[in-house]
Design an enzyme around this catalytic site. Sequence first.
Site, short mmCIF file in Angstrom:
data_model
loop_
_atom_site.label_atom_id
_atom_site.label_comp_id
_atom_site.label_asym_id
_atom_site.label_seq_id
_atom_site.Cartn_x
_atom_site.Cartn_y
_atom_site.Cartn_z
N HIS A 152 43.96 44.72 42.88
CA HIS A 152 44.89 44.06 41.95
C HIS A 152 44.25 42.86 41.27
O HIS A 152 43.31 42.25 41.79
CB HIS A 152 46.15 43.64 42.70
N GLU A 156 45.26 39.80 40.78
CA GLU A 156 45.29 38.53 41.50
C GLU A 156 44.28 38.52 42.65
O GLU A 156 43.67 37.49 42.93
CB GLU A 156 46.71 38.18 41.97
N CYS A 196 52.71 42.02 44.68
CA CYS A 196 53.19 42.80 45.83
C CYS A 196 53.02 41.97 47.10
O CYS A 196 52.41 40.90 47.09
CB CYS A 196 52.40 44.11 45.92
#
Length: 178
Positions: free
Chosen positions: A78, A80, A114
Amino acid sequence: MERPDKTMYFLRIALAVAARSTCLRRKFGAVIVKGDTIVGTGYNGPAKGVINCFEVGCIKDELNLPSGEAYDLCPAVHAEENAIINSNREDRIGAKLYIAGYDAEGNYTKAIPCRRCRRAIINAGIEEVIILDEDGKPLRFDVKKWVEEDTNWYLKALEDARSGRLGRGDKNYSGCKR
């Protein structure tokens, strides 16, 4: 052209970073900022050297799986996570993380981290996360609240497991869902 405030300035940079993503469904970019200085960036895509969906296609498309789920089949790291990996820990302590993205049609898509990424953000020492929502408006999250939310989630999951209400592979307890 109107001069953007700093929040929109960094979110627009996150959108520019997202353009590097190899995802065919949703492209996300992340920018870590400390003291108005960019200290790390990342976009969603596979680990270095691993084949990507842009080159060969998307397994989730082949299986007609919804976006925001089935991350165990996706080779991507991801945005981030990549921003954290691509930055120095000392620079991240007390920093802000800006995340923005868009879908395959070029529309803004909400980039709420998430559960797995929230844990990485907590451990990275980042204090605040600012995302762009579907309407192009910034949303702010206090990372300290995620510590409490994750604790409560785990205690509930543990209670459900002990009482037999939680089974293996239960989607309600997946660690990675946007």
